[in-house]
Design a protein around this motif. Structure first.
Motif: not given
Lengths: 384, 384, 384, 384
Positions: B79, B330, B341-342, B344, C231-232, C234-237, C239, C282, C290
């Motif tokens: 992103n 990070k 970010k992965f 989970i 977005f930074n 959050w987890h990708a999932e 987000w 979660y 974060e």
């Protein structure tokens, strides 16, 4: 048509299909961006398989198919012709390669020509004519699908200026048609599809029809007047569709740098205002007509009036659902699946387009698509 | 690593990627049969973009990008590096062509080499090493994705014997590990990813771990004993998944002509019983272990025991969810998106596979995938 | 626990469940607005079926079930106990009526009491205790589900002030915990679930944990600082989830008339700033941490530190995936499905909430939910 | 119609609606098992809101709405009448209660009666008549929806013998109709809907139509002959639909204990062979006709022939898509949304059913549904 003429027509048709694909890179041949768009490679092979399946396997003694897998790979929707790759998976087939598919074409073309020199029974010639017309239909689909594939590349590559419309020149007038009983349908001397058959009578009430297609200029006025925001203009189904799919203009239109552009086959350009508007769904054609206080013609009105105006630039949406004519009958076997099984939920378009093969159009021709689709070369003619 | 060695490693890596694609036809490069599988062309370009974005644009004075569109086309999930083509649309990009992508690779490779002769700052070398490791990861994904693409052609074409497993030879034994506090994580001398960092202590209870991976023979017994029909063996989520997706065997297994075959990279063949079972989801690995009355190792157990058995044929599912180590941090900016970010919903795999680049594996390496996936080169090792 | 005490506890529990439903209209009992929310009627019947299935049918001689259909209608997820209505269809069952379900409850309650006067074998008492604890869990789910049902009526009707939080009073401090090996898990004297069992050692690194839950005030700052747009964090999932589901605040929060309100059980009100923030997924808890530059505790850290702070207002998200403890074993048969089969993809919460039954909480209790869910009474405690 | 007669008709209609709901438990009123089925409570309230919105708010001075929220809750699809609860969410509304909805009905009924004693302007009486006819349509939908709700309870509770068909008695004969121009459409003296208006001419070719509906016996033969397995009988869309939805018989048919049963409103019973077959989709009616080597009538053929046979037991599928008659015009505002916006994608049914309100049927009435639907009281009449 005599055999020689038919062989010539066959060769011309086979060549024309390949000509349409000339500007492509190999990478462009295999992709299926949406389920309605088939990969060009698939069209090339499927139109060939059709001849192999219905002509060579049926008539050529000792004919050995080019490749046993191809019937499975390139049958489209003929349940009677056996199992097949499901439509949404056409884009997954990277093999056979484009080269192999061209070899397949060459092989089948030659075999058909050979067969015709040995056998010219009427039933064979009839099937060949169906095969030629079938391939011509795929030529048109190829134009739609290639435009879709290239028009959805972020880089908008050029394709082919053949598929660009001319700008309108005549003045709009309305032609009056008188009330009465008219005959509809094809009077069979030359080729037609089964769905045009059965000349029959239809009572037509008086109407006036435009001699012109709606232009981009007129359609832009509709957009700017808020046509896509006024639910009163739309069918409930159309209103849901445009909102769920975020449709706010014809396909290929992009609003960038303060004005409307479109992808035509020359790349991304500013809209030409005097061209007929193109890539319109039935929902949009209907809403536009509502906004104008007019309506679309029925397919019967269109057929009756068609000798009084020019047509052939774009397929014209009609107000008629695609239904069988009285006394419509299906052929037996696989060819009976050609038309009849689609006679629900679709809308008739009449005319032809700049992507229609020469000699493939006639005023009784019934084209049909789902009312939501925009990717074909469709336009609007109004009745009042 | 000194500059010369790094240049060599860089060149070797770039070549190796292209070597993996050698057996492909151009048509194979662009297709995306499922969302998890990226087109080979995309891997070739993306691993190149990574060097352009993070090395050349950052360090090479006056560098002009090869093509302005490529950042948009070939960014994967960063992103912080701007807008990008959405993952499910990677297969729609027929342009740029494969040829152009190879030209892009050549251009960037040369520019990186040129840069390294001018500049060998530590931060640059570090980024280069990340880029090399990143490309090595994509080499492995290329193997998975190419196998998937070819293994889903109705014709099962051959690919490359490099990606075929050897059959097992040793006898199965269980290795005992003693209870105690162990150190886990990478002690940084050489390269590692951020997710391995932070050496920390973990308390391990006593366990015994197999020196062998589970074979096709053992897995076949599980299938034949009704393992896929006994809900008691499965997680609720796994049970739903295999039933909704009609999964009854590892990926690429086909029951035809009365016995089990699989697509390996030599075409479709009868299962080799003494090979390790491959293309197993976590759900399946877990259910198999339940059926055996054993369990999978945690990633900590695996790391502690790994010096006592051979590994490297297949990635081995562990019982551990992918979570940060204590004191994980990070990096700032786009590279901080690499791993964190992965963390989970995914499960850790340890080891390496026959598709892993040479020198890319180590016993602290943490690979991670969703528990439902089968397309990577995954296998099973049990603990009791 | 002796029989008399257990009978009392049983009666109290059965009454408490019905008490929770007192404020409902009959119409509120049958609806299932989302798949995670079960109709209150279903909870009333299912917790009753549990006693019928595992206690009465197993232990009471000559017991005739209240209604043959109810096992099919009110089994939840016990494959070993036979076929059942699929979860998404619970809301379609208008029959049996609420009245019949209360009659069913009365019938089973009385039969259990009768049974206990005849038989007080240890295995029976143990099953009864499981049944009581099971019903207490459903009491909590009832509170969540009723709040969801009423909180999604356009009219926001009142429910019950019991389920409203108190505002925080203490000052926030951070409690230090020393590094070392700690024992985790339940030491069995009194009741616990199987997932807490197996006392085992865990190595804990030093950390500091807050004595307070995060308040609405602090969470509002996160929202106003653009936390849901960065977005930074959050987890990708996560987000993807918040964007696909258009989530911009905790569940039940509504921005109306220029400020944030929420549905609490008294209707729609302005947010109370000093209450702990509630109805957080979660993903959100992680992103908030974060943003604060802190993190969530692991479930082991939480358990070790729990004697040093107050807990019990809200379930607290931990950084730990829900996984089995070393030496975890499942019971045979249906009760083995209670916990083990959910040990994938879910996240552990520790503590208890204002909706937790009295005497149902302990510091080893492991609650677990999918990281995307907001409808339970969840909150945030930070570690640095 | 004079005011007194209209008041009587209004009262009768309002009562009849409530009579249909008499056998229901309160729990049955709120559920929406599929999107096409609305909760009975919703019908009760919506038909009331229609009078409030279009009659009371427009004509009654000083009228205060019963509840401000109800317009939002109980508007169906009238965009011109403002925002509304989305159709799939009707089943989530547990509030207002059934009791409140009956109070709402009483309030509006009384207010309308009061209004009529003060005001009997023609436009008001016309709107009232629309409202009455609208409520009669909802009476029929109530019967369908209640049958669906109860017929999908695992316990198949009884409902009401009013909605059970009689067995056929007459002998099947085919009635011949001569070729010619016929007049179609309603000649307005009494009430009709806008879609019937515009008497116009249609040319009809000669045909013969059955005096009988197809029976369960005949339909069973179709099933047993493999009609659901023979793709040649089906539209492509129909074939996909029955396969994707696993449809192998009319709705409510269950094959248990070796023979076919159905849920009729008396519970689950063995099929009565001489009853007309019911709960048939258009796809099924078409396939059945194909199998018989006959076809369905067009709506024009049906209208022309209707005086020569008995009709009224079941709505009869026609071969006609639902399209506007020549000169169809929509009313302004919300009532213009009544019919016109549905004129795409739907199929016309003619006649009436045992669930149609008395005096609500006429031979020009155009009912319309999607070709996939089975839940209405539909049947088959053939033409050859």
């Amino acid at each position: 048509m005599d055999t020689t003429a038919l062989i010539t027509k066959f060769k011309t048709t086979r060549n024309a299909t390949e000509e349409i694909c000339k500007p492509l890179e190999i990478e462009d041949y295999s992709v299926q961006p949406i389920v309605d768009v088939s990969p060009p490679k698939w069209h090339l092979a499927h139109s060939t398989w059709f001849f192999e399946q219905f002509v060579l396997k049926a008539f050529k003694k000792g004919y050995t198919v080019f490749n046993d897998d191809f019937a499975y790979l390139f049958n489209s929707y003929y349940n009677n012709a056996g199992e097949r790759v499901l439509r949404p998976n056409r884009g997954l087939m990277t093999r056979p390669t484009v080269k192999e598919v061209y070899a397949y074409r060459k092989f089948v073309t030659q075999n058909v020509i050979d067969l015709l020199t040995e056998n010219s029974s009427e039933v064979l010639l009839e099937l060949l004519e169906i095969g030629i017309n079938h391939e011509q239909q795929h030529q048109e689909l190829l134009a739609y699908d290639i435009k879709y594939i290239l028009g959805h590349q972020p880089t908008f590559p050029k394709y082919d200026a053949h598929f660009v419309l001319s700008e309108a020149q005549e003045k709009q007038e309305f032609i009056s048609i008188e009330e009465g009983v008219y005959e509809i349908g094809h009077k069979r001397n030359d080729f037609c599809f089964d769905n045009e058959l059965g000349v029959h009578k239809v009572y037509i009430h008086p109407f006036e029809i435009s001699n012109q297609l709606i232009t981009n200029k007129a359609y832009l006025e509709f957009i700017e007047a808020g046509g896509y925001q006024d639910f009163n203009l739309w069918h409930a189904e159309g209103w849901d569709f445009i909102n769920n799919n975020n449709i706010k203009a014809p396909l290929y239109w992009h609003f960038t740098k303060g004005k409307w552009h479109y992808y035509n086959c020359n790349g991304l350009e500013a809209i030409k205002l005097n061209e007929p508007v193109m890539h319109i769904s039935y929902y949009e054609a209907f809403a536009f007509a509502e906004w104008k206080g007019m309506r679309l013609p029925t397919e019967f009105e269109w057929e009756v009036a068609s000798s009084k105006f020019n047509w052939g630039a774009l397929w014209e949406w009609t107000a008629s659902a695609y239904q069988p004519y009285p006394n419509f009958t299906k052929a037996d076997g696989a060819l009976g699946e050609y038309n009849g099984k689609f006679m629900i939920g679709l809308q008739v378009l009449r005319g032809a387009s700049i992507a229609t093969a020469k000699n493939h159009s006639r005023h009784t021709y019934r084209n049909f698509f789902h009312p939501s689709l925009q990717w074909m070369f469709s336009g609007i003619r109004l009745v009042k």
